[in-house]
Design a protein around this motif. Structure first.
Motif, mmCIF file in Angstrom:
data_model
loop_
_atom_site.group_PDB
_atom_site.id
_atom_site.type_symbol
_atom_site.label_atom_id
_atom_site.label_comp_id
_atom_site.label_asym_id
_atom_site.label_seq_id
_atom_site.Cartn_x
_atom_site.Cartn_y
_atom_site.Cartn_z
ATOM 1 N N THR A 125 0.832 -1.208 0.000
ATOM 2 C CA THR A 125 0.000 0.000 0.000
ATOM 3 C C THR A 125 0.870 1.264 0.000
ATOM 4 O OG1 THR A 125 -0.183 -0.185 2.416
ATOM 5 C CG2 THR A 125 -2.021 -1.038 1.093
ATOM 6 N N GLY A 126 2.117 1.133 -0.471
ATOM 7 C CA GLY A 126 2.929 2.330 -0.626
ATOM 8 C C GLY A 126 4.340 2.246 -0.101
ATOM 9 N N MET A 127 4.664 1.188 0.646
ATOM 10 C CA MET A 127 6.025 1.091 1.169
ATOM 11 C C MET A 127 7.024 0.694 0.085
ATOM 12 S SD MET A 127 7.283 -1.025 4.510
ATOM 13 C CE MET A 127 8.894 -0.675 5.247
ATOM 14 N N ASN A 128 6.510 0.007 -0.944
ATOM 15 C CA ASN A 128 7.393 -0.474 -2.010
ATOM 16 C C ASN A 128 8.511 -1.345 -1.480
ATOM 17 O OD1 ASN A 128 6.421 0.426 -4.672
ATOM 18 N ND2 ASN A 128 6.512 2.446 -3.707
ATOM 19 N N ARG A 129 8.129 -2.206 -0.545
ATOM 20 C CA ARG A 129 9.061 -3.241 -0.109
ATOM 21 C C ARG A 129 8.487 -4.532 -0.663
ATOM 22 N NH1 ARG A 129 10.763 -4.072 6.209
ATOM 23 N NH2 ARG A 129 8.723 -5.087 6.221
ATOM 24 N N LEU A 130 7.981 -5.465 0.156
ATOM 25 C CA LEU A 130 7.368 -6.668 -0.390
ATOM 26 C C LEU A 130 5.867 -6.457 -0.580
ATOM 27 C CD1 LEU A 130 9.055 -9.576 1.631
ATOM 28 C CD2 LEU A 130 9.487 -8.883 -0.738
ATOM 29 N N GLY A 131 5.282 -7.221 -1.491
ATOM 30 C CA GLY A 131 3.831 -7.222 -1.618
ATOM 31 C C GLY A 131 3.357 -7.092 -3.048
ATOM 32 N N VAL A 132 2.172 -7.687 -3.322
ATOM 33 C CA VAL A 132 1.557 -7.540 -4.637
ATOM 34 C C VAL A 132 0.864 -6.180 -4.695
ATOM 35 C CG1 VAL A 132 1.225 -10.045 -4.824
ATOM 36 C CG2 VAL A 132 -0.639 -8.618 -3.964
ATOM 37 N N SER A 133 0.667 -5.681 -5.873
ATOM 38 C CA SER A 133 0.059 -4.354 -6.018
ATOM 39 C C SER A 133 -1.462 -4.435 -5.896
ATOM 40 C CB SER A 133 0.431 -3.744 -7.374
ATOM 41 O OG SER A 133 -0.228 -4.459 -8.407
ATOM 42 N N THR A 134 -2.050 -3.337 -5.498
ATOM 43 C CA THR A 134 -3.517 -3.297 -5.433
ATOM 44 C C THR A 134 -4.102 -3.444 -6.843
ATOM 45 O OG1 THR A 134 -3.383 -0.887 -5.471
ATOM 46 C CG2 THR A 134 -3.625 -1.906 -3.319
ATOM 47 N N THR A 135 -3.370 -3.002 -7.848
ATOM 48 C CA THR A 135 -3.830 -3.138 -9.234
ATOM 49 C C THR A 135 -3.922 -4.609 -9.637
ATOM 50 O OG1 THR A 135 -2.476 -1.173 -9.618
ATOM 51 C CG2 THR A 135 -3.471 -2.203 -11.550
ATOM 52 N N ALA A 136 -2.862 -5.361 -9.303
ATOM 53 C CA ALA A 136 -2.866 -6.792 -9.633
ATOM 54 C C ALA A 136 -3.986 -7.497 -8.877
ATOM 55 C CB ALA A 136 -1.517 -7.414 -9.297
ATOM 56 N N LEU A 137 -4.181 -7.086 -7.632
ATOM 57 C CA LEU A 137 -5.260 -7.685 -6.825
ATOM 58 C C LEU A 137 -6.610 -7.434 -7.496
ATOM 59 C CD1 LEU A 137 -5.519 -7.470 -2.959
ATOM 60 C CD2 LEU A 137 -7.504 -6.983 -4.392
ATOM 61 N N ALA A 138 -6.827 -6.181 -7.921
ATOM 62 C CA ALA A 138 -8.099 -5.831 -8.560
ATOM 63 C C ALA A 138 -8.281 -6.594 -9.871
ATOM 64 C CB ALA A 138 -8.161 -4.324 -8.803
ATOM 65 N N ALA A 139 -7.160 -6.928 -10.521
ATOM 66 C CA ALA A 139 -7.241 -7.645 -11.801
ATOM 67 C C ALA A 139 -7.446 -9.150 -11.621
ATOM 68 C CB ALA A 139 -5.972 -7.377 -12.626
ATOM 69 N N GLY A 140 -7.555 -9.592 -10.350
ATOM 70 C CA GLY A 140 -7.894 -11.002 -10.132
ATOM 71 C C GLY A 140 -6.725 -11.912 -9.804
ATOM 72 N N LEU A 141 -5.554 -11.343 -9.555
ATOM 73 C CA LEU A 141 -4.370 -12.167 -9.272
ATOM 74 C C LEU A 141 -4.621 -13.187 -8.168
ATOM 75 C CD1 LEU A 141 -1.248 -12.719 -9.564
ATOM 76 C CD2 LEU A 141 -0.924 -11.014 -7.756
ATOM 77 N N LEU A 142 -5.403 -12.781 -7.146
ATOM 78 C CA LEU A 142 -5.543 -13.638 -5.963
ATOM 79 C C LEU A 142 -6.745 -14.579 -6.056
ATOM 80 C CD1 LEU A 142 -4.726 -10.959 -3.216
ATOM 81 C CD2 LEU A 142 -3.154 -12.424 -4.496
ATOM 82 N N ASP A 143 -7.482 -14.497 -7.154
ATOM 83 C CA ASP A 143 -8.669 -15.353 -7.282
ATOM 84 C C ASP A 143 -8.269 -16.828 -7.191
ATOM 85 O OD1 ASP A 143 -9.827 -12.940 -7.706
ATOM 86 O OD2 ASP A 143 -10.474 -13.325 -9.780
ATOM 87 N N GLY A 144 -9.038 -17.583 -6.442
ATOM 88 C CA GLY A 144 -8.775 -19.011 -6.334
ATOM 89 C C GLY A 144 -7.855 -19.383 -5.187
ATOM 90 N N LEU A 145 -7.215 -18.393 -4.549
ATOM 91 C CA LEU A 145 -6.372 -18.695 -3.384
ATOM 92 C C LEU A 145 -7.234 -18.841 -2.144
ATOM 93 C CD1 LEU A 145 -3.362 -16.191 -3.682
ATOM 94 C CD2 LEU A 145 -3.282 -18.697 -3.994
ATOM 95 N N ALA A 146 -6.778 -19.693 -1.214
ATOM 96 C CA ALA A 146 -7.442 -19.802 0.091
ATOM 97 C C ALA A 146 -6.663 -18.909 1.062
ATOM 98 C CB ALA A 146 -7.448 -21.247 0.566
#
Ligand code: PLP
Length: 345
Positions: A125-146
């Motif tokens: 959410t802005g630190m630019n260290r580890l993490g997926v982007s909110t854009t990728a999340l909105a595009a469905g990257l996490l769909d299907g994960l538990a």
């Protein structure tokens, strides 16, 4: 062959640790309070720390790597590995000793391809260290994960910075955007930013161990770790003589000195040269000259009774010690090293 007990020990206050966790749990409000035990429990010993926190009621533990997770596996705790899964981690990750915190699209695909299973996800959410982007999340990257826990990390929680509210708002906006069972944002400093920051689960580290990332904590947490070092030699340094490397300290008068078994290799950094002090009863005894790798000279004119074999307490009041040494409280704790006998009291 049995080694003799070392001339250096770390007294660890299990009651203070448990009380600190309970205080952070209360501050977390309706959120559950976890514990960051990476870097060997911030230098105190991860297994000893995790055992005591679990007994106090803590249920969620965070480490950085799978080696750290493996070290805790015998305790049977609920552990998350903050750095996620590389290819070489997949073997141990599939054994189920801990959940990965997935940080990148490649990690997400790797986990899905291996059949998935419970995981956590870090979103940036802005630190630019580890993490997926909110854009990728909105595009469905996490769909299907538990997803058990969706988390993000605050860059400036130890300051009153505008970035805190921006990260909070960015993270809050993700509620309902995934199937995550819980959301988690706050580290130690984040917890005292207020109820908007605690979500479902908090992840304190430093404050559990007596650190004070924000002033608020000075009235809330107690110190946990106290180093003590043994006197290897007592000597009289005559007027005009010097002590230690580079002869930086010159005796203004005949001075009684104790040489202690502790140095910068034990996390007692060179920044304490001529500035730190040890305690003996009520006496505060000054560091004289440079801190060596394994040794330290202390002025003991105010402590007539000290002799070879006695134990002195090294003052490591974290906020003061950080400003004196120029190190952060995090560095002071995580640098304590392997030469201490760690003793829970
Ligand atoms: C280290 C860490 C924490 C704990 O931070 P403290 O400042 O020690 O409370 C929490 N979350 C993440 C992702 C971390 O890396």
């Amino acid at each position: 062959m049995t080694a003799s007990s070392p001339p250096l020990r770390l007294l660890l206050d299990g009651e203070a640790l448990a009380d600190n966790w309970r205080a952070l749990d209360r501050l977390s409000g309706s959120a559950v309070c976890g514990a960051a035990v990476k870097a060997d429990g911030y230098g105190l010993g991860a297994a000893g720390v995790a055992t005591r926190l679990a007994a106090a009621g803590c249920r969620d533990f965070f480490v950085a790597t799978w080696a750290e997770a493996a070290a805790l596996a015998p305790l049977g705790l609920n552990v998350s590995v903050l750095h996620g899964v590389r290819d070489e981690d997949m073997g141990i990750a599939r054994e189920g000793i801990a959940r990965p915190v997935l940080n990148t699209p490649i990690q997400v695909e790797r986990w899905k391809a291996a059949g998935g299973g419970a995981c956590d996800v870090m979103v940036d959410t802005g630190m630019n260290r580890l993490g997926v982007s909110t854009t990728a999340l909105a595009a469905g990257l996490l769909d299907g994960l538990a997803i058990e826990t969706l988390m993000s990390h605050l860059a400036c929680a130890d300051e009153d910075a505008g970035m805190n509210a921006r990260q909070q708002a960015g993270f809050a906006a993700l509620a309902g955007a995934t199937n995550a069972r819980r959301m988690s944002l706050a580290n130690s400093a984040g917890i005292v930013l207020g109820p908007a920051y605690t979500f479902d689960l908090t992840r304190p580290g430093l404050a559990l161990y007596g650190g004070t990332p924000r002033g608020e904590y000075e009235a809330i947490v107690r110190p946990v770790a106290t180093p003590q070092a043994q006197v290897l030699q007592r000597r009289r340094v005559p007027t005009g003589d010097t002590i230690g490397y580079n002869a930086t300290w010159t005796a203004p008068a005949d001075t009684e000195v104790a040489i202690l078994n502790i140095g910068y290799a034990d996390g007692y950094f060179r920044g304490f040269s001529d500035r730190g002090f040890a305690r003996w009863g009520d006496a505060a005894l000054p560091v004289l000259g440079r801190v060596s790798m394994d040794l330290l000279a202390i002025g003991v004119d105010d402590a007539a009774g000290i002799g070879e074999g006695d134990w002195l307490t090294i003052d490591l009041t974290l906020a003061d010690a950080a400003s004196v040494s120029g190190m952060s409280q995090y560095e002071l704790l995580t640098s304590l090293g392997g030469r201490y006998a760690r003793r829970w009291i």
